[in-house]
Design a protein around this motif. Structure first.
Motif, PDB file in Angstrom:
ATOM      1  N   THR A  29       0.678  -1.004  -0.022  1.00 50.52           N
ATOM      2  CA  THR A  29       0.045  -0.213  -0.499  1.00 50.52           C
ATOM      3  C   THR A  29       0.932   1.456   0.015  1.00 50.52           C
ATOM      4  O   THR A  29       1.756   1.597   0.475  1.00 50.52           O
ATOM      5  N   LEU A  30       0.554   2.586  -1.282  1.00 53.36           N
ATOM      6  CA  LEU A  30       1.533   3.557  -1.086  1.00 53.36           C
ATOM      7  C   LEU A  30       0.226   4.460  -0.123  1.00 53.36           C
ATOM      8  O   LEU A  30       1.166   5.775   0.336  1.00 53.36           O
ATOM      9  N   MET A  38     -15.646   6.065   1.887  1.00 52.06           N
ATOM     10  CA  MET A  38     -15.001   4.127   1.983  1.00 52.06           C
ATOM     11  C   MET A  38     -13.391   4.891   1.495  1.00 52.06           C
ATOM     12  O   MET A  38     -13.244   5.490   0.530  1.00 52.06           O
ATOM     13  N   GLU A  39     -12.889   3.426   2.021  1.00 52.73           N
ATOM     14  CA  GLU A  39     -11.377   4.303   2.095  1.00 52.73           C
ATOM     15  C   GLU A  39     -11.102   2.779   1.106  1.00 52.73           C
ATOM     16  O   GLU A  39     -11.013   1.916   1.031  1.00 52.73           O
ATOM     17  N   ILE A  40     -10.057   3.681  -0.365  1.00 47.49           N
ATOM     18  CA  ILE A  40      -9.099   2.357  -1.227  1.00 47.49           C
ATOM     19  C   ILE A  40      -8.027   3.124  -0.656  1.00 47.49           C
ATOM     20  O   ILE A  40      -7.192   3.940  -1.546  1.00 47.49           O
ATOM     21  N   PRO A  41      -7.605   1.762  -0.786  1.00 47.50           N
ATOM     22  CA  PRO A  41      -6.160   1.136  -0.477  1.00 47.50           C
ATOM     23  C   PRO A  41      -5.537   2.147  -2.604  1.00 47.50           C
ATOM     24  O   PRO A  41      -5.700   0.940  -3.336  1.00 47.50           O
ATOM     25  N   VAL A  42      -4.223   2.063  -2.684  1.00 43.29           N
ATOM     26  CA  VAL A  42      -4.187   2.165  -3.640  1.00 43.29           C
ATOM     27  C   VAL A  42      -2.036   1.718  -3.488  1.00 43.29           C
ATOM     28  O   VAL A  42      -1.257   1.923  -2.759  1.00 43.29           O
ATOM     29  N   LEU A  43      -2.240   0.631  -4.542  1.00 42.74           N
ATOM     30  CA  LEU A  43      -1.171  -0.082  -4.572  1.00 42.74           C
ATOM     31  C   LEU A  43      -0.458  -0.345  -5.135  1.00 42.74           C
ATOM     32  O   LEU A  43      -0.425   0.381  -6.321  1.00 42.74           O
ATOM     33  N   ALA A  44       0.932  -0.818  -4.869  1.00 44.19           N
ATOM     34  CA  ALA A  44       2.222  -0.869  -5.834  1.00 44.19           C
ATOM     35  C   ALA A  44       1.620  -2.213  -7.085  1.00 44.19           C
ATOM     36  O   ALA A  44       1.941  -2.417  -6.681  1.00 44.19           O
ATOM     37  N   GLU A  45       1.749  -1.663  -7.942  1.00 45.45           N
ATOM     38  CA  GLU A  45       1.963  -2.872  -9.271  1.00 45.45           C
ATOM     39  C   GLU A  45       3.510  -3.026  -9.520  1.00 45.45           C
ATOM     40  O   GLU A  45       3.303  -4.039 -10.117  1.00 45.45           O
ATOM     41  N   VAL A  46       4.380  -2.243  -9.091  1.00 47.68           N
ATOM     42  CA  VAL A  46       6.158  -3.324  -9.440  1.00 47.68           C
ATOM     43  C   VAL A  46       6.575  -3.047  -8.390  1.00 47.68           C
ATOM     44  O   VAL A  46       6.464  -2.013  -7.277  1.00 47.68           O
TER      45      VAL A  46
END
Length: 71
Positions: A29-30, A38-46
Motif C-alpha cells: 500500500t502506497l 470508503m477507504e481505497i488503498p492504492v497499491l504498488a504495481e511494481v
C-alpha cells in the motif's frame, strides 16, 4: 524505468503510507484514498524504490493525477 502511480478516481488523500526513498514490493500500500466514505488503498504495481510522493493528506485529487513514482 520509472512507474507513475496515478489516481483512478476523484478522491481525497486519507493517509500517506510510504515516503520517498522507501523500498516497496508489488502489492504494498502506497496511500489510502477516501471517496464517498470508503477507504481505497492504492497499491504498488511494481517492486522498487519510491522516488517521489506527490500528494499529502487532505489533497483532493482528480482522475489521472500523479500520486507517486516508483523506480
Amino acid at each position: 524505468m520509472a512507474e507513475d502511480v496515478r489516481a483512478e478516481m476523484v478522491s481525497t488523500v486519507y493517509q500517506v503510507v510510504v515516503s520517498a526513498g522507501e523500498d516497496v514490493n508489488e502489492g504494498d500500500t502506497l496511500v489510502i484514498l477516501e471517496s464517498m466514505k470508503m477507504e481505497i488503498p492504492v497499491l504498488a504495481e511494481v517492486a522498487g524504490t519510491v522516488t517521489s510522493v506527490d500528494v499529502k493528506v487532505g489533497d483532493v485529487i482528480q482522475q489521472g493525477d500523479l500520486i507517486a513514482t516508483i523506480s
